[in-house]
Design a protein around this motif. Structure first.
Motif, PDB file in Angstrom:
ATOM      1  N   ASN A 159      -1.303 -40.990 -21.800  1.00 15.97           N
ATOM      2  CA  ASN A 159      -0.925 -39.594 -21.513  1.00 15.97           C
ATOM      3  C   ASN A 159      -2.123 -38.766 -21.039  1.00 15.97           C
ATOM      4  O   ASN A 159      -2.301 -37.611 -21.428  1.00 15.97           O
ATOM      5  N   GLY A 160      -2.949 -39.396 -20.216  1.00 14.12           N
ATOM      6  CA  GLY A 160      -4.083 -38.689 -19.629  1.00 14.12           C
ATOM      7  C   GLY A 160      -5.302 -38.593 -20.512  1.00 14.12           C
ATOM      8  O   GLY A 160      -6.345 -38.092 -20.084  1.00 14.12           O
ATOM      9  N   LYS A 161      -5.212 -39.086 -21.749  1.00 15.60           N
ATOM     10  CA  LYS A 161      -6.340 -39.024 -22.674  1.00 15.60           C
ATOM     11  C   LYS A 161      -7.015 -40.391 -22.752  1.00 15.60           C
ATOM     12  O   LYS A 161      -6.353 -41.411 -22.897  1.00 15.60           O
ATOM     13  N   ILE A 162      -8.343 -40.427 -22.648  1.00 14.50           N
ATOM     14  CA  ILE A 162      -9.093 -41.681 -22.657  1.00 14.50           C
ATOM     15  C   ILE A 162      -9.723 -41.907 -24.035  1.00 14.50           C
ATOM     16  O   ILE A 162     -10.386 -41.023 -24.568  1.00 14.50           O
ATOM     17  N   GLU A 163      -9.488 -43.089 -24.593  1.00 21.89           N
ATOM     18  CA  GLU A 163     -10.074 -43.478 -25.874  1.00 21.89           C
ATOM     19  C   GLU A 163     -10.961 -44.699 -25.649  1.00 21.89           C
ATOM     20  O   GLU A 163     -10.577 -45.623 -24.945  1.00 21.89           O
ATOM     21  N   ILE A 164     -12.134 -44.714 -26.253  1.00 21.40           N
ATOM     22  CA  ILE A 164     -13.076 -45.825 -26.103  1.00 21.40           C
ATOM     23  C   ILE A 164     -13.362 -46.439 -27.465  1.00 21.40           C
ATOM     24  O   ILE A 164     -13.644 -45.730 -28.438  1.00 21.40           O
ATOM     25  N   GLU A 165     -13.277 -47.755 -27.525  1.00 23.28           N
ATOM     26  CA  GLU A 165     -13.540 -48.487 -28.767  1.00 23.28           C
ATOM     27  C   GLU A 165     -14.443 -49.675 -28.464  1.00 23.28           C
ATOM     28  O   GLU A 165     -14.245 -50.382 -27.480  1.00 23.28           O
ATOM     29  N   LYS A 166     -15.432 -49.903 -29.336  1.00 29.55           N
ATOM     30  CA  LYS A 166     -16.317 -51.051 -29.190  1.00 29.55           C
ATOM     31  C   LYS A 166     -16.124 -51.979 -30.395  1.00 29.55           C
ATOM     32  O   LYS A 166     -16.118 -51.531 -31.539  1.00 29.55           O
ATOM     33  N   ARG A 167     -15.971 -53.274 -30.105  1.00 31.99           N
ATOM     34  CA  ARG A 167     -15.831 -54.271 -31.155  1.00 31.99           C
ATOM     35  C   ARG A 167     -16.879 -55.368 -30.934  1.00 31.99           C
ATOM     36  O   ARG A 167     -17.026 -55.857 -29.813  1.00 31.99           O
ATOM     37  N   TYR A 168     -17.552 -55.753 -32.020  1.00 33.62           N
ATOM     38  CA  TYR A 168     -18.638 -56.715 -31.920  1.00 33.62           C
ATOM     39  C   TYR A 168     -18.247 -58.044 -32.580  1.00 33.62           C
ATOM     40  O   TYR A 168     -17.476 -58.070 -33.547  1.00 33.62           O
ATOM     41  N   PHE A 169     -18.811 -59.152 -32.048  1.00 32.38           N
ATOM     42  CA  PHE A 169     -18.449 -60.488 -32.507  1.00 32.38           C
ATOM     43  C   PHE A 169     -19.674 -61.398 -32.528  1.00 32.38           C
ATOM     44  O   PHE A 169     -20.632 -61.200 -31.777  1.00 32.38           O
ATOM     45  N   ILE A 170     -19.600 -62.407 -33.399  1.00 36.97           N
ATOM     46  CA  ILE A 170     -20.567 -63.493 -33.366  1.00 36.97           C
ATOM     47  C   ILE A 170     -19.796 -64.783 -33.119  1.00 36.97           C
ATOM     48  O   ILE A 170     -18.630 -64.902 -33.496  1.00 36.97           O
TER      49      ILE A 170
END
Length: 263
Positions: A159-170
């Motif tokens: 709906n026009g809104k930007i969400e940013i998420e970072k996920r880390y892995f080994i």
């Protein structure tokens, strides 16, 4: 392969599940101790399975040194989510990948890949970086078989809104960024290919059986029925095929015979 948990809302029993993402079936389950969590159930699940050659993905709660070692000892590889429960490792992985995220041309020891998805008005871009230079991971020797670290940056537009998420892995396997994107994406298949099916198609959460071994036995039977139906690539879906087997004994016998006599 995915390892994680699902809690039955009626009898409040949580189960650790081993889910084969390529086949879409549950391979094993282990009840989680009411006074503990799936950290105790995961090692027991690992003992039940022949993991040779598999890639095992687990949520952050399963990011434990002992669990990583158990997977490597079983001649398999792990991709483990890293969060604040392993604060020192999380900080090191974040710092290790920061340079690659900021550069337009990642260094030679780093691969990157990007995917785009547009689903019902929800646009999502996923960018992954995988780095094999682990010189800045202070405790790398404590994580058996550790060979790479990765980050997936998800940008969602709703709906026009930007969400940013970072996920880390080994990871104990040197995956390309494209391969890590696939592993992590497959990890979430369990939600709609198993958990949703158990709840909506088999009505597990609404089931009232709570006495003795009944809840455990019936959740095993539901997963067995799910696997038998899934195995024949049902044209009418899991729900439709289950209903047909209930209406027509010949269909039920056919499903069982295919599983019994097929190689």
């Amino acid at each position: 392969m995915w390892l994680g948990r699902r809690q039955n809302r009626v009898d409040s029993v949580a189960y650790g599940h081993a889910f084969a993402t390529e086949n879409g079936i549950c391979l094993a389950q282990e009840a989680v101790d009411t006074k503990s969590n799936e950290i105790t159930a995961i090692p027991e699940l690992l003992k039940l399975l022949d993991l040779k050659g598999a890639v095992v993905s687990i949520d952050a709660i399963g990011c434990q040194k002992e669990i990583a070692a158990d997977i490597v000892d079983a001649h398999a590889d792990y991709v483990l989510a890293v969060k604040g429960n392993q604060e020192r490792l999380h900080d090191d992985v974040q710092a290790t990948l920061a340079d690659a995220e900021q550069r337009k041309d990642p260094p030679a020891d780093t691969t990157h890949a990007t995917t785009h998805e547009d689903n019902r008005g929800r646009v999502e871009k996923r960018t992954c970086y995988v780095k094999t230079d682990l010189s800045t991971i202070r405790d790398q020797q404590l994580w058996k078989g550790l060979k790479a670290v990765g980050v997936i940056i998800s940008e969602r537009e709703v709906n026009g809104k930007i969400e940013i998420e970072k996920r880390y892995f080994i990871s104990s396997r040197v995956l390309t960024a494209q391969e890590m994107l696939k592993v992590v994406r497959n990890h979430w298949k369990v939600e709609n290919q198993l958990h949703w099916v158990l709840d909506v198609v088999f009505g597990e959460d609404a089931h009232q059986l709570r006495v003795g071994h009944g809840p455990v036995n019936f959740t095993i039977l539901r997963k067995l029925a799910h696997a038998l139906i899934k195995r024949r690539n049902p044209k009418h879906g899991i729900k439709g095929t289950r209903e047909m087997a209930g209406w027509d004994l010949a269909v039920l016998e056919e499903i069982i015979q295919e599983a019994t006599f097929s190689p």
